[in-house]
Motif scaffolding. Sequence first.
Motif, PDB file in Angstrom:
ATOM      1  N   GLY A   1       0.875  -1.185  -0.013  1.00  0.00           N
ATOM      2  CA  GLY A   1      -0.008  -0.142   0.029  1.00  0.00           C
ATOM      3  C   GLY A   1       1.012   1.169  -0.034  1.00  0.00           C
ATOM      4  N   TYR A   2       2.167   1.219  -0.161  1.00  0.00           N
ATOM      5  CA  TYR A   2       3.133   2.242   0.014  1.00  0.00           C
ATOM      6  C   TYR A   2       3.296   2.661  -1.619  1.00  0.00           C
ATOM      7  CZ  TYR A   2       3.785   1.854   5.017  1.00  0.00           C
ATOM      8  OH  TYR A   2       3.730   2.064   6.272  1.00  0.00           O
ATOM      9  N   SER A   3       3.509   3.974  -1.719  1.00  0.00           N
ATOM     10  CA  SER A   3       4.519   4.072  -3.299  1.00  0.00           C
ATOM     11  C   SER A   3       5.731   3.910  -2.994  1.00  0.00           C
ATOM     12  CB  SER A   3       4.196   5.622  -3.628  1.00  0.00           C
ATOM     13  OG  SER A   3       4.842   6.366  -2.619  1.00  0.00           O
ATOM     14  N   ARG A   4       6.204   3.885  -4.311  1.00  0.00           N
ATOM     15  CA  ARG A   4       7.743   3.474  -4.314  1.00  0.00           C
ATOM     16  C   ARG A   4       8.557   4.632  -3.878  1.00  0.00           C
ATOM     17  NH1 ARG A   4      10.107   0.127  -8.450  1.00  0.00           N
ATOM     18  NH2 ARG A   4       7.838   0.509  -9.648  1.00  0.00           N
ATOM     19  N   GLU A   5       8.157   5.848  -4.103  1.00  0.00           N
ATOM     20  CA  GLU A   5       8.911   6.850  -3.316  1.00  0.00           C
ATOM     21  C   GLU A   5       8.820   6.664  -1.858  1.00  0.00           C
ATOM     22  OE1 GLU A   5       6.603   7.226  -5.664  1.00  0.00           O
ATOM     23  OE2 GLU A   5       8.021   7.510  -7.417  1.00  0.00           O
ATOM     24  N   GLU A   6       7.733   6.497  -1.125  1.00  0.00           N
ATOM     25  CA  GLU A   6       7.679   6.405   0.383  1.00  0.00           C
ATOM     26  C   GLU A   6       8.388   5.253   0.731  1.00  0.00           C
ATOM     27  OE1 GLU A   6       3.005   7.800   1.255  1.00  0.00           O
ATOM     28  OE2 GLU A   6       3.281   5.939   0.281  1.00  0.00           O
ATOM     29  N   LEU A   7       8.378   4.027  -0.063  1.00  0.00           N
ATOM     30  CA  LEU A   7       9.307   2.983   0.593  1.00  0.00           C
ATOM     31  C   LEU A   7      10.808   3.427   0.455  1.00  0.00           C
ATOM     32  CD1 LEU A   7       7.676  -0.447  -0.780  1.00  0.00           C
ATOM     33  CD2 LEU A   7       7.818   0.413   1.656  1.00  0.00           C
ATOM     34  N   LEU A   8      11.029   4.186  -0.567  1.00  0.00           N
ATOM     35  CA  LEU A   8      12.560   4.331  -0.633  1.00  0.00           C
ATOM     36  C   LEU A   8      13.033   5.370   0.359  1.00  0.00           C
ATOM     37  CD1 LEU A   8      12.860   4.261  -4.481  1.00  0.00           C
ATOM     38  CD2 LEU A   8      13.673   2.558  -2.914  1.00  0.00           C
ATOM     39  N   GLN A   9      12.226   6.194   1.119  1.00  0.00           N
ATOM     40  CA  GLN A   9      12.505   6.717   2.216  1.00  0.00           C
ATOM     41  C   GLN A   9      12.525   6.142   3.566  1.00  0.00           C
ATOM     42  OE1 GLN A   9      10.040  10.337   1.817  1.00  0.00           O
ATOM     43  NE2 GLN A   9      10.777  10.859  -0.204  1.00  0.00           N
ATOM     44  N   ARG A  10      12.160   4.783   3.456  1.00  0.00           N
ATOM     45  CA  ARG A  10      12.115   4.049   4.803  1.00  0.00           C
ATOM     46  C   ARG A  10      12.799   3.061   4.929  1.00  0.00           C
ATOM     47  NH1 ARG A  10       6.404   5.283   6.745  1.00  0.00           N
ATOM     48  NH2 ARG A  10       5.814   6.888   5.465  1.00  0.00           N
ATOM     49  N   THR A  11      12.634   1.959   6.080  1.00  0.00           N
ATOM     50  CA  THR A  11      13.535   1.265   6.420  1.00  0.00           C
ATOM     51  C   THR A  11      12.853  -0.155   6.449  1.00  0.00           C
ATOM     52  OG1 THR A  11      13.335   1.207   8.679  1.00  0.00           O
ATOM     53  CG2 THR A  11      14.992   2.682   7.755  1.00  0.00           C
ATOM     54  N   VAL A  12      13.367  -1.495   6.659  1.00  0.00           N
ATOM     55  CA  VAL A  12      12.840  -2.608   6.975  1.00  0.00           C
ATOM     56  C   VAL A  12      11.971  -2.477   7.944  1.00  0.00           C
ATOM     57  CG1 VAL A  12      13.077  -4.986   7.519  1.00  0.00           C
ATOM     58  CG2 VAL A  12      14.808  -3.677   5.791  1.00  0.00           C
ATOM     59  N   ALA A  13      11.876  -1.718   8.856  1.00  0.00           N
ATOM     60  CA  ALA A  13      11.015  -1.339  10.158  1.00  0.00           C
ATOM     61  C   ALA A  13       9.532  -1.208   9.503  1.00  0.00           C
ATOM     62  CB  ALA A  13      11.551  -0.470  10.944  1.00  0.00           C
ATOM     63  N   THR A  14       9.454  -0.438   8.418  1.00  0.00           N
ATOM     64  CA  THR A  14       8.058  -0.060   8.041  1.00  0.00           C
ATOM     65  C   THR A  14       7.126  -1.338   7.641  1.00  0.00           C
ATOM     66  OG1 THR A  14       9.223   1.881   6.885  1.00  0.00           O
ATOM     67  CG2 THR A  14       7.134   1.078   6.002  1.00  0.00           C
ATOM     68  N   ILE A  15       7.875  -2.457   7.324  1.00  0.00           N
ATOM     69  CA  ILE A  15       7.060  -3.649   6.836  1.00  0.00           C
ATOM     70  C   ILE A  15       7.173  -4.622   8.141  1.00  0.00           C
ATOM     71  CG2 ILE A  15       6.957  -3.068   4.503  1.00  0.00           C
ATOM     72  CD1 ILE A  15       9.176  -5.296   4.031  1.00  0.00           C
ATOM     73  N   ASP A  16       7.911  -4.399   8.936  1.00  0.00           N
ATOM     74  CA  ASP A  16       7.942  -5.435  10.057  1.00  0.00           C
ATOM     75  C   ASP A  16       7.199  -5.083  11.181  1.00  0.00           C
ATOM     76  OD1 ASP A  16       9.133  -6.886  12.244  1.00  0.00           O
ATOM     77  OD2 ASP A  16      11.131  -6.144  12.027  1.00  0.00           O
ATOM     78  N   PRO A  17       6.185  -6.031  11.840  1.00  0.00           N
ATOM     79  CA  PRO A  17       5.282  -5.866  12.563  1.00  0.00           C
ATOM     80  C   PRO A  17       5.936  -5.395  14.125  1.00  0.00           C
ATOM     81  CG  PRO A  17       4.965  -7.808  11.434  1.00  0.00           C
ATOM     82  CD  PRO A  17       6.078  -7.285  10.931  1.00  0.00           C
ATOM     83  N   ASP A  18       7.096  -5.605  13.989  1.00  0.00           N
ATOM     84  CA  ASP A  18       7.498  -5.125  15.360  1.00  0.00           C
ATOM     85  C   ASP A  18       8.154  -3.701  15.260  1.00  0.00           C
ATOM     86  OD1 ASP A  18       7.647  -7.721  16.552  1.00  0.00           O
ATOM     87  OD2 ASP A  18       9.296  -8.409  15.850  1.00  0.00           O
ATOM     88  N   SER A  19       8.219  -3.166  13.953  1.00  0.00           N
ATOM     89  CA  SER A  19       8.325  -1.773  13.992  1.00  0.00           C
ATOM     90  C   SER A  19       9.913  -1.293  14.489  1.00  0.00           C
ATOM     91  CB  SER A  19       7.339  -0.845  14.557  1.00  0.00           C
ATOM     92  OG  SER A  19       6.098  -1.024  13.834  1.00  0.00           O
ATOM     93  N   VAL A  20      10.880  -2.218  14.412  1.00  0.00           N
ATOM     94  CA  VAL A  20      12.111  -1.875  15.057  1.00  0.00           C
ATOM     95  C   VAL A  20      13.196  -2.654  14.136  1.00  0.00           C
ATOM     96  CG1 VAL A  20      11.853  -3.528  16.925  1.00  0.00           C
ATOM     97  CG2 VAL A  20      13.696  -1.563  17.014  1.00  0.00           C
TER      98      VAL A  20
END
Length: 255
Positions: free
Chosen positions: A32-51
């Motif tokens: 549900g993220y755009s490519r630009e949004e994901l490229l500004q984020r880390t693995v924690a974005t899709i990790d349920p533990d968020s860390v």
Amino acid sequence: RTVLEGLPGEVFAHDLQGRFVLVNEAACRNTGYSREELLQRTVATIDPDSVIRDDQLRFWQRMTPGETIQFQAEHKRRDGTTYPCEIYLNLVSLDGQPIVLAIAMDTTVRDRAEADREHLSEILERSLNEIYVFEAESLRFRYANQPALENLGYNLATLRGLTPVDIKPDFSKTDFRDLLEPLREGPARTHVLQTRHRRRDGTHYPVEVHLQRVTHGDEPLFLAVIHDITDKQRTEAVLERHERSIDLSSRIAQV
């Protein structure tokens, strides 16, 4: 990058600190993220533990080129929902830098299908009827539920080496193939007959057989649902004797 975009499943590539450097369209669509949004984020974005934990960082840094690591995980979408994944990790080089390439296969449909199969298997095993599945050409048994195995006295491994003809003393292989022939036209056709089954110990018991052609994928199979009619025939015999006794008494009274 062109190759990764065309790979099946979601593709996430990140550096050894967990920052995304490349994602494909499937990854964006399912998270549900755009490519630009994901490229500004880390693995924690899709990790349920968020860390991103220190042990994760050390794990990525210890990976070696050519090594493939497979494991099960959950990914988190932008809306907070999660879905199960099968992850394949590889260490590759992108623009001269070590990159962790993660190919994630969404297993939601597969997991649901497996759960449905397990539920169906549980229903079949709890059935009071004997249920058999055998191959259309070789006639070898593919499956039998627990009531069938218990009544016949075979285990499944042994039964898979047999055919219905081996447990039906009233049929030859030719007779049985002739019986099946009309059913090969389609699953809408069924055939019901009464015959005998022969147990492993040589004893027999009467059965009512319901036969139908089914398919597993593209493979034609036959399904047989068996009713052990021992009790039914015993009851019918008792009633018949009772009726004869009443009839005899009536004739004696008339005399």
